[in-house]
Scaffold this motif. Structure first.
Motif, short mmCIF file in Angstrom:
data_model
loop_
_atom_site.label_atom_id
_atom_site.label_comp_id
_atom_site.label_asym_id
_atom_site.label_seq_id
_atom_site.Cartn_x
_atom_site.Cartn_y
_atom_site.Cartn_z
N LEU A 74 0.83 -1.20 0.00
CA LEU A 74 0.00 0.00 0.00
C LEU A 74 0.87 1.26 0.00
CD1 LEU A 74 -2.95 0.88 0.05
CD2 LEU A 74 -2.87 0.80 2.53
N GLU A 75 1.96 1.22 0.73
CA GLU A 75 2.89 2.35 0.75
C GLU A 75 3.58 2.53 -0.61
OE1 GLU A 75 5.30 1.35 4.13
OE2 GLU A 75 3.92 2.32 5.53
N TYR A 114 1.89 7.10 -6.75
CA TYR A 114 0.96 8.15 -7.15
C TYR A 114 1.24 9.48 -6.46
CZ TYR A 114 -1.76 4.62 -9.59
OH TYR A 114 -2.16 3.64 -10.45
N GLY A 115 2.24 9.52 -5.58
CA GLY A 115 2.61 10.75 -4.89
C GLY A 115 1.53 11.26 -3.96
N LEU A 116 0.86 10.34 -3.27
CA LEU A 116 -0.22 10.71 -2.37
C LEU A 116 0.17 10.43 -0.92
CD1 LEU A 116 -3.18 9.09 -4.34
CD2 LEU A 116 -2.66 11.52 -4.22
N ALA A 171 -4.92 11.93 1.47
CA ALA A 171 -5.36 12.14 0.09
C ALA A 171 -5.79 10.81 -0.55
CB ALA A 171 -4.25 12.78 -0.73
N PHE A 172 -5.05 9.75 -0.22
CA PHE A 172 -5.39 8.43 -0.75
C PHE A 172 -6.76 7.99 -0.24
CE2 PHE A 172 -5.27 3.78 -0.71
CZ PHE A 172 -4.85 3.51 -2.01
N ALA A 173 -7.00 8.18 1.07
CA ALA A 173 -8.29 7.81 1.66
C ALA A 173 -9.42 8.59 1.01
CB ALA A 173 -8.26 8.05 3.17
N ASP A 174 -9.21 9.89 0.80
CA ASP A 174 -10.23 10.71 0.15
C ASP A 174 -10.49 10.24 -1.27
OD1 ASP A 174 -10.39 12.22 2.45
OD2 ASP A 174 -9.13 13.85 1.68
N LYS A 175 -9.43 9.91 -1.97
CA LYS A 175 -9.54 9.51 -3.38
C LYS A 175 -10.33 8.21 -3.54
CE LYS A 175 -6.86 9.65 -7.55
NZ LYS A 175 -7.01 10.95 -8.14
#
Length: 158
Positions: A11-12, A18-20, A24-28
């Motif tokens: 996951l990391e 993606y540079g998140l 930001a990843f959770a929101d996306k």
């Protein structure tokens, strides 16, 4: 079984690719930031819904890679797809998909499809059985509805 530590590492890798950051990843992908935090800390295990959201938003992520570390990230175009056609050997035969409107003889969805003759015989037997319960000859049947356990139904108007 999915190894949580390895899953978090993969996951990391996705986050870095993606540079998140985690928020930001959770929101996306549409999950709460706290659930992402709990997952990254190893407190919680990933749910199927969580993994499916990742696959939906990030098509370069391979299901088998994120779960087991097998395959590659990002997906390579020349790799075979992870579907039934890639797993089935050349000499094996695959039956065509079954339509939801098909009739089934038994309770489960994996049984054989009834032939037309079997269906007609069932209808005849059902009608003969039910006709003995009719009180008067003046009552006419408007319609007959068959409900199947696979969620479909058929309406017959005599």
């Amino acid at each position: 079984m999915v190894n949580i530590d390895d899953f978090v590492k993969r996951l990391e890798v996705i986050l870095d690719y993606y540079g998140l950051n985690a928020s930001a990843f959770a929101d996306k992908i549409g999950v709460q930031r706290s659930s992402m935090s709990h997952l990254l800390s190893g407190r919680n295990k990933p749910s199927l819904d969580f993994v499916l959201k990742i696959l939906d938003v990030f098509p370069d992520v391979d299901l088998y890679w994120i779960l087991n570390g097998k395959g590659s990230f990002p997906k390579k175009e020349d790799e075979p797809k992870n579907d039934a056609s890639a797993v089935i050997g050349e000499n094996e035969k695959v039956s065509p998909p079954i339509s939801l409107s098909d009739n089934f003889n038994s309770a489960d969805l994996f049984s054989q499809i009834d032939t037309v003759e079997d269906i007609k015989e069932e209808k005849r037997n059902l009608f003969e059985t039910k006709s003995s319960n009719v009180v008067s000859n003046e009552d006419e049947i408007e319609k007959i509805v068959f409900f199947y356990k696979n969620g479909t139904f058929k309406i017959y108007i005599p």
